[in-house]
Design a protein around this motif. Structure first.
Motif, PDB file in Angstrom:
ATOM      1  N   VAL A  26       0.208  17.530 -14.920  1.00 25.85           N
ATOM      2  CA  VAL A  26       0.087  16.146 -14.473  1.00 25.85           C
ATOM      3  C   VAL A  26      -0.262  16.158 -12.987  1.00 25.85           C
ATOM      4  CG1 VAL A  26       1.250  13.928 -14.186  1.00 25.85           C
ATOM      5  CG2 VAL A  26       1.764  15.364 -16.180  1.00 25.85           C
ATOM      6  N   LEU A  27      -1.305  15.436 -12.622  1.00 25.00           N
ATOM      7  CA  LEU A  27      -1.729  15.345 -11.233  1.00 25.00           C
ATOM      8  C   LEU A  27      -1.265  14.006 -10.662  1.00 25.00           C
ATOM      9  CD1 LEU A  27      -3.417  16.429  -8.832  1.00 25.00           C
ATOM     10  CD2 LEU A  27      -5.418  15.321  -9.877  1.00 25.00           C
ATOM     11  N   VAL A  28      -0.543  14.046  -9.539  1.00 23.51           N
ATOM     12  CA  VAL A  28      -0.037  12.836  -8.879  1.00 23.51           C
ATOM     13  C   VAL A  28      -0.773  12.658  -7.556  1.00 23.51           C
ATOM     14  CG1 VAL A  28       1.977  11.693  -7.884  1.00 23.51           C
ATOM     15  CG2 VAL A  28       2.238  13.103  -9.935  1.00 23.51           C
ATOM     16  N   LEU A  29      -1.465  11.525  -7.418  1.00 27.17           N
ATOM     17  CA  LEU A  29      -2.217  11.220  -6.202  1.00 27.17           C
ATOM     18  C   LEU A  29      -1.514  10.086  -5.466  1.00 27.17           C
ATOM     19  CD1 LEU A  29      -5.843  11.305  -7.684  1.00 27.17           C
ATOM     20  CD2 LEU A  29      -4.560  13.177  -6.614  1.00 27.17           C
ATOM     21  N   GLY A  30      -0.905  10.395  -4.323  1.00 25.01           N
ATOM     22  CA  GLY A  30      -0.083   9.434  -3.604  1.00 25.01           C
ATOM     23  C   GLY A  30      -0.880   8.439  -2.784  1.00 25.01           C
ATOM     24  N   GLY A  31      -0.172   7.426  -2.239  1.00 25.70           N
ATOM     25  CA  GLY A  31      -0.780   6.391  -1.428  1.00 25.70           C
ATOM     26  C   GLY A  31      -0.901   6.799   0.024  1.00 25.70           C
ATOM     27  N   GLY A  32      -1.769   6.074   0.758  1.00 26.82           N
ATOM     28  CA  GLY A  32      -1.924   6.387   2.171  1.00 26.82           C
ATOM     29  C   GLY A  32      -3.155   5.802   2.814  1.00 26.82           C
ATOM     30  N   GLY A  33      -3.698   4.729   2.251  1.00 32.45           N
ATOM     31  CA  GLY A  33      -4.879   4.125   2.843  1.00 32.45           C
ATOM     32  C   GLY A  33      -6.062   5.080   2.843  1.00 32.45           C
ATOM     33  N   MET A  34      -6.865   5.051   3.898  1.00 31.75           N
ATOM     34  CA  MET A  34      -8.053   5.895   3.955  1.00 31.75           C
ATOM     35  C   MET A  34      -7.725   7.380   4.063  1.00 31.75           C
ATOM     36  SD  MET A  34     -10.671   4.184   3.325  1.00 31.75           S
ATOM     37  CE  MET A  34     -11.927   5.381   3.761  1.00 31.75           C
ATOM     38  N   GLY A 186       1.909  -0.445  -5.290  1.00 29.92           N
ATOM     39  CA  GLY A 186       2.987   0.375  -5.844  1.00 29.92           C
ATOM     40  C   GLY A 186       3.653   1.271  -4.832  1.00 29.92           C
ATOM     41  N   GLY A 187       2.962   1.567  -3.705  1.00 26.36           N
ATOM     42  CA  GLY A 187       3.552   2.415  -2.683  1.00 26.36           C
ATOM     43  C   GLY A 187       4.724   1.778  -1.972  1.00 26.36           C
ATOM     44  N   ILE A 188       4.923   0.482  -2.168  1.00 25.31           N
ATOM     45  CA  ILE A 188       6.074  -0.189  -1.556  1.00 25.31           C
ATOM     46  C   ILE A 188       7.378   0.455  -2.006  1.00 25.31           C
ATOM     47  CG2 ILE A 188       7.352  -2.369  -1.456  1.00 25.31           C
ATOM     48  CD1 ILE A 188       4.837  -2.423   0.177  1.00 25.31           C
ATOM     49  N   VAL A 189       7.447   0.882  -3.262  1.00 22.88           N
ATOM     50  CA  VAL A 189       8.685   1.468  -3.777  1.00 22.88           C
ATOM     51  C   VAL A 189       8.537   2.944  -4.146  1.00 22.88           C
ATOM     52  CG1 VAL A 189       9.560  -0.727  -4.630  1.00 22.88           C
ATOM     53  CG2 VAL A 189       8.201   0.707  -6.146  1.00 22.88           C
ATOM     54  N   ASP A 190       7.309   3.405  -4.432  1.00 24.51           N
ATOM     55  CA  ASP A 190       7.156   4.797  -4.878  1.00 24.51           C
ATOM     56  C   ASP A 190       5.745   5.281  -4.576  1.00 24.51           C
ATOM     57  OD1 ASP A 190       7.697   7.239  -5.952  1.00 24.51           O
ATOM     58  OD2 ASP A 190       8.264   6.510  -7.932  1.00 24.51           O
ATOM     59  N   SER A 191       5.564   5.860  -3.392  1.00 26.30           N
ATOM     60  CA  SER A 191       4.243   6.286  -2.952  1.00 26.30           C
ATOM     61  C   SER A 191       3.808   7.599  -3.585  1.00 26.30           C
ATOM     62  CB  SER A 191       4.221   6.419  -1.417  1.00 26.30           C
ATOM     63  OG  SER A 191       2.925   6.694  -0.953  1.00 26.30           O
ATOM     64  N   VAL A 192       4.766   8.414  -4.019  1.00 27.26           N
ATOM     65  CA  VAL A 192       4.464   9.679  -4.702  1.00 27.26           C
ATOM     66  C   VAL A 192       5.321   9.710  -5.972  1.00 27.26           C
ATOM     67  CG1 VAL A 192       4.282  12.194  -4.481  1.00 27.26           C
ATOM     68  CG2 VAL A 192       4.124  10.756  -2.435  1.00 27.26           C
ATOM     69  N   PRO A 193       4.872   9.084  -7.047  1.00 27.68           N
ATOM     70  CA  PRO A 193       5.735   8.833  -8.215  1.00 27.68           C
ATOM     71  C   PRO A 193       6.022  10.061  -9.081  1.00 27.68           C
ATOM     72  CG  PRO A 193       3.533   7.966  -8.599  1.00 27.68           C
ATOM     73  CD  PRO A 193       3.553   8.438  -7.185  1.00 27.68           C
TER      74      PRO A 193
END
Length: 375
Positions: A26-34, A186-193
């Motif tokens: 499973v590949l998890v791609l986290g949040g972070g804008g640009m 979704g990054g508000i609560v879980d940026s790297v789920p």
């Protein structure tokens, strides 16, 4: 057709030089804008090394990139599309509404402009038609709970709406209204789920964390409303990610943390540099991590040394001349890497094999006495 995974490839798949089946990944791609352009570099590294994955979980910008690759776009298409993206493609001030409504306006920028850009760039497929199973998260404002588009009961939403909601930073874009509820980033609560990724019953999780790390240069802070709001969001995001890493990083999680924290969340000027940073860090981690180095294809590009450096531990360093003995390091380190009960702290594990790479000790040290190595 994606050049990363053949959708007809059914597990178990035997790899060159391996006697057993390849792990379900499973590949998890986290949040972070640009900063999320680093995800393209990570995908390029996976392709180079011959490491395949069976599902993608994306948050915010990770949802954007993940939706494109899972929907069948090649890396060449994705990179050429995003490298041409300009700030005005996403951000256009809600001038009229701000003038008429002031603080009652739904957002600073026009969500429809961003959504129209997504319609042009995302593949025209539904969540049930993706070549690779794809999930992305959003937060329901009415309940405060998270939803994962792509799970049972949440597949009827369009791909564009799912990705828009996962990227809709509160106050920046209008929330997505869907079936009577409103959804935001979704990054508000879980940026790297990671917790959700583990429910997919994979054998291996490859996760990309783009949150700002104190061991790297942090973005310049400006005393203005929007920079202050964005910086506060990043601080909260980092604390939540710390807790997630504490709870969910174990031997089956390969954590990739590209060194892009010094870049502004909405900096569109260094896309190429960010992609290269993601690729370099992914190559370093994946060729050395105990859970992935055995998956590397026998045929990889010339000049790549494998493994680069063992990544199974983090080295802890403390400058006693800067330490004041406040005890913060001992309090925040979940793996007992420090002892601070003798006036000046000491390092208990110079090579910490249990470290979850959350960087909490560095971020919380008020005198900058702590540094980490082998990251």
């Amino acid at each position: 057709m994606s050049d990363l995974i053949d959708p007809t490839d059914v597990l178990p798949l035997r790899l060159p030089g391996r006697s057993g089946p390849r792990p379900r990944t499973v590949l998890v791609l986290g949040g972070g804008g640009m900063r999320g352009m680093a995800h393209i570099g990570v995908l390029k590294a996976l392709q180079t090394l011959g490491i395949r994955y069976d599902a993608v979980v994306g948050t915010s910008i990770g949802a954007f990139v993940g939706a494109m690759v899972c929907g069948g776009k090649s890396l060449e298409e994705i990179e050429s599309t995003l490298i041409e993206v300009q700030k005005q493609d996403y951000f256009r001030l809600n001038t009229v509404k701000l003038l008429l409504k002031g603080t009652r306006a739904p957002s600073m920028y026009q969500g429809k402009v961003f959504r129209e850009s997504l319609e042009k760039m995302l593949p025209e497929v539904s969540l049930t038609e993706m070549q690779i199973p794809f999930y992305c998260n959003a937060v329901r404002l009415e309940s405060g709970g998270a939803v994962y588009w792509g799970t049972p009961g949440f597949t009827e939403i369009s791909l564009v709406d799912a990705v828009y909601s996962s990227c809709s930073l509160p106050g920046v874009f209008e929330p997505l209204e869907w079936e009577g509820n409103n959804y935001v980033d979704g990054g508000i609560v879980d940026s790297v789920p990671l917790r959700f990724a583990k429910t997919l019953d994979g054998d291996l999780i490859i996760a990309v964390d783009l949150t700002v790390k104190s061991t790297f240069k942090t973005p310049d802070y400006q005393r203005r409303v929007l920079p202050t709001l964005f910086r506060m969001f990043e601080i909260v995001e980092e604390v939540l990610v710390e807790q997630s890493l504490h709870m969910h990083v174990d031997q089956r999680v390969a954590l990739i943390q590209p060194k892009v924290g010094h870049l502004h969340r909405f900096d569109f000027s260094q896309v190429g540099e960010v992609i290269r940073a993601g690729e370099e860090e992914a190559l370093n981690v994946l060729t050395a991590h105990t859970s992935t180095r055995g998956l590397v294809s026998d045929e990889i590009k010339d000049g790549l040394v494998c493994p680069v450096m063992p990544k199974d531990h983090v080295s802890l360093h403390l400058d006693p001349s800067l330490c004041v003995g406040c005890g913060m390091c001992q309090m925040v380190c979940e793996t007992d890497g420090f002892w601070a009960e003798a006036g000046v702290a000491t390092v208990r594990k110079s090579a910490n094999y249990e470290c979850t790479r959350d960087h909490a000790c560095v971020r919380n040290c008020p005198t900058d006495a702590i540094s980490l190595g082998n990251l």
